[in-house]
Design an enzyme around this catalytic site. Structure first.
Site, mmCIF file in Angstrom:
data_model
loop_
_atom_site.group_PDB
_atom_site.id
_atom_site.type_symbol
_atom_site.label_atom_id
_atom_site.label_comp_id
_atom_site.label_asym_id
_atom_site.label_seq_id
_atom_site.Cartn_x
_atom_site.Cartn_y
_atom_site.Cartn_z
ATOM 1 N N HIS A 363 -26.061 -26.704 -21.428
ATOM 2 C CA HIS A 363 -25.056 -26.984 -22.452
ATOM 3 C C HIS A 363 -24.309 -25.703 -22.823
ATOM 4 C CE1 HIS A 363 -28.472 -29.920 -23.800
ATOM 5 N NE2 HIS A 363 -27.944 -30.279 -22.659
ATOM 6 N N CYS A 676 -13.539 -30.869 -7.111
ATOM 7 C CA CYS A 676 -13.801 -30.359 -8.457
ATOM 8 C C CYS A 676 -15.102 -29.573 -8.441
ATOM 9 C CB CYS A 676 -13.914 -31.534 -9.434
ATOM 10 S SG CYS A 676 -14.400 -31.070 -11.094
#
Length: 745
Positions: A363, A676
């Site tokens: 995160h 990506c």
């Protein structure tokens, strides 16, 4: 040997405290300490071994062994009984040391006449400092009370070491002042210079020994009561309304009422420790267990206990996070680890982040990329060394951190930052120009995003749209599931800020290293290949349906692009697509204005999907290659594992052959394709992808300038010819040839 009473233990600890306060160098203190311990415990030997480097222990002081062995006898971590104690963090107690597995005979010490052995670790909150040993001539095992008492003494020695008691006067003055370099792992590229800002300033205990046990007990009880009140308020404010998250926080609250936890700390106080030292001894014990257990549930519970100990220490010492120190103008955040919500609270004011833990897909790494600040992870022990305000250099490109750097290092680093700034000015001049190669091929460059804070970069970077909007960040930074209305409002603002440019929303991609704070962690041997992404969405259908409804409501009167992550089987895509179409019908029936158009795509992140039937490709409105996951599954190399991930190159011929196969299949079936991931933002890799036929690349905003600059001066047809020629000649990796070609172009 007689059993020691509580008062005798307190007498010994007071002697150690007096030794700390007395003038003299570090060696004199160590010699005095070993004498006091041997005298108090009635043993013939007491020895202190300290780490000289992470793998080597050295005999630094002894009472009873030969003096000439001091600073001469050394052991590797895990070698002999002393090395075993250091490695495991657990005591060894034996009446016949030579018969123990792994015993190492050291003739220079003369210890062969002392068969009994008791060794305990000297450690402080997860940091291993050394080993404390007592030995006797009589063959006997030491009692539980003696072991416990020696552990208490080792705790005081750890605090004395933290205060620099064994460094000597000159070395003590230089503690936390010398230049130190830390080699970690790149979490986010970039370079930054600034001053240390500790996320949780280290609690320093200056009073490990106390004279009045009753007073210390009262202080501890009062502090625990305050802790319980604080945790109760936190749990009540979380408003989780049932579910896994509520259970996790309730378990956390239960720890504060653990009678055995409080009793163990009170027993340490009775032996002579201060309340603070007793808490830290218990915390060190929990950390040692945390490091040795493989059970994920137990690790989580021990982590809770560790966190509660930190909170309790801050209450007892008054050394809270608000220490009165003003954050510097150019702060570099230093922490063991940090959650996404906490990192977001600091915002763009940070120049960089350095963590002892974390992962490249964590995160914190995702948020650091969104904030466009360099991040280095796995910088071991930097929180032990760094102080608030220390000058620090963070090189996110190489994963190196320089704390209190020398002038020559700082000067070279500033030159690097200046060169980077100059390059950014050149890239800014390309912002409104197309990424058209010299051969006439134009490549569309999109940006990745996940926060509202990313959207200003859409205009400034020259990106033509958002190729990947990570929707999971809005779930990760909250203590409860977001409401549909909250998500719809957020997605609407994202589209508003895009000002007509396309935004591809990837549905919730959680699991693996992205675990929601209110969702129970699943015990999986390999989370990256387990219950994650679309697999979670199709099982917890309510969450995915709610997210799709929010996206439809946000897109009223506009184009909507939705991409499903981690599709490994065609049926997963069919089921997900059908769910979206059903929600479109539902929203229309409820009277909500529909999107102008809806395009539904899939992320190709598993090799299996590259071999899906043609019908699957025809059913997709677009496909995006998720390079990060595809590469790790193709090479069977965990991208979180530094030992293997760097061995496998994007420009290896087998991987490029797979990418080219996907390009050809999509071209033949008329399916728009993009790439990506981290490699899309690396100029050399981007040029190779474009040469293979990928004309849409999505990357972090800061990479668009460098990629565009290289593409605009490259002949992609000539590069393709080079690639084909090298493959024909049997080359297995194209990086050397491609790098030379681009440098000469």
């Amino acid at each position: 040997m007689p059993e020691r009473t509580d008062s005798e233990s307190r007498k010994l600890l007071k002697r150690l405290r007096d030794t700390l306060a007395a003038p003299g160098d570090g060696q004199a203190r160590l010699d005095s300490i070993t004498h006091h311990i041997a005298d108090s415990m009635g043993t013939q030997v007491c020895s202190i071994y300290l780490f000289r480097d992470p793998e080597t222990l050295e005999l630094c002081a002894t009472e009873g062994l030969r003096r000439q062995a001091v600073h001469q006898t050394r052991l590797r971590l895990g070698e002999g009984l002393v090395g075993r104690v250091a490695r495991t963090g657990r005591a060894i107690n034996t009446a016949n040391a030579p018969a123990e597995p792994g015993f190492r005979y050291m003739p220079e010490t003369g210890e062969e006449v002392f068969p009994s052995f008791l060794g305990v670790p000297i450690q402080r909150v997860g940091e291993k400092l050394g080993v404390l040993v007592v030995q006797s001539r009589d063959a006997r095992q030491y009692s539980e009370d003696e072991i416990y008492g020696l552990e208490v003494v080792a705790m005081v020695l750890a605090e004395m070491a933290e205060l620099g008691a064994f460094l000597g006067s000159d070395a003590q003055k230089s503690a936390h002042r010398l230049p130190v370099a830390f080699r970690g792992v790149t979490g986010q590229e970039g370079a930054a210079e600034g001053q240390v800002w500790l996320h949780e300033p280290r609690v320093v205990i200056t009073n490990p020994v106390a004279d009045d046990p009753e007073k210390e007990r009262a202080r501890l009880v009062e502090a625990v009561a305050m802790l319980r009140q604080t945790v109760d308020q936190m749990v009540n404010a979380a408003d989780l309304a049932g579910g896994d998250g509520e259970g996790v926080l309730e378990a956390y609250r239960m720890f504060t009422r653990s009678r055995s936890w409080l009793r163990r700390m009170e027993e340490d106080i009775d032996l002579g420790l201060s309340a603070e030292a007793a808490v830290e001894k218990e915390q060190s014990h929990a950390r040692a267990k945390l490091e040795s257990t493989a059970d994920p549930y137990l690790r989580d519970r021990l982590h809770d206990l560790d966190d509660l100990s930190n909170r309790l220490l801050r209450i007892l010492t008054g050394q809270g996070q608000d220490t009165g120190i003003v954050m510097p103008a150019n702060p570099i955040l230093v922490a063991r680890n940090i959650g996404p919500a906490e990192l977001l609270e600091y915002g763009r004011g940070l120049r960089g982040v350095v963590l002892e833990e974390g992962s490249v897909g964590s995160h914190a790494a995702i948020v650091a990329r969104s904030l466009a600040i360099p991040l280095v992870i796995h910088a071991a022990r930097i929180t032990d060394e760094a102080l608030n305000g220390d000058p620090i250099l963070v090189d996110g490109d190489t994963g190196v951190v320089h704390l209190r750097p020398e002038d020559t290092v700082a000067a070279a680093f500033r030159d690097k930052i200046a060169m980077h700034a100059e390059a950014q000015k050149r890239y800014a001049g390309l912002r409104d120009l197309p990424a058209t190669a010299t051969c006439g091929t134009t490549v569309s460059l999109l940006m990745n995003a996940g926060l509202m804070a990313d959207l200003p970069s859409l205009e400034g970077s020259g990106a033509e749209g958002v190729g990947l909007f990570r929707t999971e960040l809005q779930f990760l930074i909250r203590t409860r599931v977001p409401r549909r209305s909250e998500l719809a409002a957020l997605y609407r603002r994202v589209m508003d800020n895009a000002r007509g440019k396309p935004v591809i929303f990837r549905t919730l991609d959680i699991g693996s290293d992205k675990v929601l704070p209110y969702m129970k962690r699943i015990d999986e041997p390999n989370p990256a290949m387990g219950w994650r992404a679309i697999r979670v969405g199709l099982e917890k259908r309510g969450v995915l349906q709610m997210q799709l409804q929010a996206l439809i409501r946000a897109a009223e009167g506009r184009d909507l692009h939705v991409m499903f992550p981690f599709i490994a089987d065609c049926d997963e895509y069919h089921e997900s697509r059908a769910m979206l179409l059903a929600q479109l019908e539902r929203e229309a029936a409820l009277g909500h204005a529909p999107p102008t158009s809806v395009r539904i795509g899939a992320m190709l992140e598993t090799p299996s999907l590259a071999f899906a039937p043609d019908a699957f490709f025809r059913e997709c409105d677009f496909i995006s290659i998720g390079g990060n996951d595809l590469k790790q599954f193709f090479f069977a190399a965990d991208r979180e594992n530094e030992r293997v991930r760097k061995r496998y190159d994007t420009l290896s011929v087998p991987f490029l052959n797979l990418v080219e196969m996907i390009v050809r299949r999509c071209a033949a079936l008329g399916v728009p394709l993009s790439f990506c991931g981290e490699d899309a933002g690396r100029p050399v890799e981007a040029a190779v992808m474009a040469a293979l036929g990928l004309t849409t690349l999505s990357m972090r905003p800061a990479s668009i300038g460098p990629v565009k600059a290289l593409l605009r001066r490259t002949d992609l047809r000539a590069l393709r010819a080079l690639i084909d020629d090298k493959r024909e000649s049997g080359a297995t990796n194209l990086r050397p040839a491609v790098t030379r070609f681009l440098a000469e172009g």
